[in-house]
Design a protein around this motif. Structure first.
Motif, PDB file in Angstrom:
ATOM      1  N   LEU A  64       0.905  -1.435  -0.098  1.00 37.32           N
ATOM      2  CA  LEU A  64       0.008   0.050   0.162  1.00 37.32           C
ATOM      3  C   LEU A  64       0.944   1.286  -0.021  1.00 37.32           C
ATOM      4  CD1 LEU A  64      -2.898   1.025   0.144  1.00 37.32           C
ATOM      5  CD2 LEU A  64      -2.905   0.631   2.659  1.00 37.32           C
ATOM      6  N   ARG A  65       2.002   1.267   0.907  1.00 35.43           N
ATOM      7  CA  ARG A  65       2.733   2.423   0.771  1.00 35.43           C
ATOM      8  C   ARG A  65       3.630   2.774  -0.446  1.00 35.43           C
ATOM      9  NH1 ARG A  65       2.142   5.144   5.266  1.00 35.43           N
ATOM     10  NH2 ARG A  65       1.855   4.095   7.295  1.00 35.43           N
TER      11      ARG A  65
ATOM     12  N   ASN B  63       1.086   4.145  -2.436  1.00 34.56           N
ATOM     13  CA  ASN B  63       0.039   5.512  -1.870  1.00 34.56           C
ATOM     14  C   ASN B  63       0.973   6.307  -0.788  1.00 34.56           C
ATOM     15  OD1 ASN B  63      -1.783   7.222  -0.245  1.00 34.56           O
ATOM     16  ND2 ASN B  63      -3.258   5.682  -0.628  1.00 34.56           N
TER      17      ASN B  63
ATOM     18  N   LEU C 135      -3.929   7.059   4.211  1.00 32.23           N
ATOM     19  CA  LEU C 135      -4.037   5.717   3.245  1.00 32.23           C
ATOM     20  C   LEU C 135      -5.322   5.596   2.728  1.00 32.23           C
ATOM     21  CD1 LEU C 135      -1.594   3.582   5.053  1.00 32.23           C
ATOM     22  CD2 LEU C 135      -0.985   4.622   3.041  1.00 32.23           C
ATOM     23  N   ASN C 136      -6.585   6.058   3.186  1.00 33.02           N
ATOM     24  CA  ASN C 136      -7.715   5.936   2.381  1.00 33.02           C
ATOM     25  C   ASN C 136      -7.939   6.988   1.283  1.00 33.02           C
ATOM     26  OD1 ASN C 136      -9.128   3.817   3.670  1.00 33.02           O
ATOM     27  ND2 ASN C 136      -9.314   4.805   5.660  1.00 33.02           N
TER      28      ASN C 136
ATOM     29  N   VAL D 171      -6.015   2.301  -2.011  1.00 32.42           N
ATOM     30  CA  VAL D 171      -6.260   2.923  -0.678  1.00 32.42           C
ATOM     31  C   VAL D 171      -6.644   1.787   0.256  1.00 32.42           C
ATOM     32  CG1 VAL D 171      -7.085   5.221  -1.698  1.00 32.42           C
ATOM     33  CG2 VAL D 171      -8.507   3.160  -1.850  1.00 32.42           C
ATOM     34  N   ALA D 172      -6.577   2.194   1.557  1.00 29.85           N
ATOM     35  CA  ALA D 172      -6.847   1.061   2.573  1.00 29.85           C
ATOM     36  C   ALA D 172      -8.124   0.331   2.757  1.00 29.85           C
ATOM     37  CB  ALA D 172      -6.359   1.733   3.742  1.00 29.85           C
TER      38      ALA D 172
END
Length: 311
Positions: free
Chosen positions: A164-165, A168, A173-174, A185-186
């Motif tokens: 995710l990182r 993003n 993270l959303n 996105v989370a």
């Protein structure tokens, strides 16, 4: 024939809004709309054979109110009035309320007993089963890769957070703001390689047995059945598996409350169902799908449009 419904997101709370503060959510009314759906399915003649619940049965609001268990009991009690099986996908809102370990001990765990019908990783909610002669259901676990519902110290959580990182860099993270791939996105998730390998083997067997396959999961896996944000992280990998076989006729998903539809380049129908949670109390959002040798016909209620999907 079978019933379909998505994103009920029930909470015993006054109406509210989405995370952006712009879209109305009818938390309490969603349970009444589900009751209407169950009554309509119960009145079907000939009777329906099963129901597909496409995830987000209760809202994350319940976790903050300490009402997750109560809300889930109420939703399952309504669905339990039907004398047919209900197959559940797990969505992000289930995972806001419960850990994956807890979900595995609730009525939302619909994977058949014995474990042989799912991936070797019994933590994965994916499974398949025969619905009728020549018709198979595959339930995908779209949060197999996810930071939701997992212990932050677990390897799967760390793997998901790293992925995710990489995609993003936002503090939130959303938030998809500025992302080249806004679906990272989370509140989305993805499929582990182990699940994809298992999926490939299931479809290979269905090809050999000349079965038609319906796939369901919470997240859309085709960008044209999405808004570009509400989409599985590694949707291309899941599509690649589907397109390497002949048997899949339809992919059913929720998550995107406005719904969407596309017929892809390989002749697979992708139907993303409108969400109950954002359906005004004087309407509804559910459907019944009638399966024939050469097509499926969706009879929608309220926001759900009728549709004919030829094989």
């Amino acid at each position: 024939a079978f019933g379909i419904v998505a994103d009920i997101q029930f909470a015993d709370a006054e109406d509210g809004h989405d995370f952006g503060g712009t879209r109305r959510r009818y938390y309490r009314h969603s349970l009444r709309l589900l009751r209407e759906a169950v009554q309509a399915w119960a009145d079907e003649s000939p009777p329906i054979d099963f129901v597909l619940q496409l995830g987000d049965s209760i809202d994350g609001l319940n976790a903050r109110r300490g009402e997750a268990e109560s809300a889930l009991r109420q939703v399952l009690a309504v669905l339990g009035q039907l004398p047919v099986p209900v197959h559940h996908a797990w969505g992000n809102h289930e995972l806001y309320n419960f850990s994956r370990a807890r979900l595995a001990h609730t009525g939302l765990y619909s994977r058949p007993a014995g474990g042989s019908d799912g991936p070797p990783d019994t933590d994965c909610q994916a499974y398949h089963c025969s619905l009728a002669a020549g018709l198979r259901l595959v339930v995908l676990d779209a949060y197999d890769l996810s930071t939701l519902g997992r212990d932050p110290d677990s390897p799967r959580y760390q793997e998901s957070l790293r992925l995710l990182r990489e995609k993003n860099p936002n503090d939130d993270l959303n938030s998809p703001a500025g992302l080249q791939e806004p679906h990272f996105v989370a509140f989305n998730g993805g499929f582990s390689q182990a699940q994809l390998d298992w999926f490939d083997e299931v479809l290979k067997s269905s090809d050999e047995n000349q079965e038609k396959v319906v796939v369901m999961g919470h997240l859309p896996i085709h960008p044209y059945a999405s808004n570009g944000v509400c989409l599985a992280w590694n949707y291309e990998a899941a599509l690649s598996v589907i397109h390497s076989h002949r048997c899949v006729v339809c992919v059913l998903a929720g998550h995107l409350h406005d719904g969407a539809y596309c017929l892809d380049s390989h002749g697979v129908h992708h139907l993303t169902l409108d969400g109950v949670i954002e359906t005004p109390p004087d309407s509804n959002a559910f459907g019944t799908i009638y399966v024939y040798e050469d097509k499926m016909i969706l009879k929608g209620r309220g926001r759900i449009a009728d549709r004919v999907m030829h094989f």
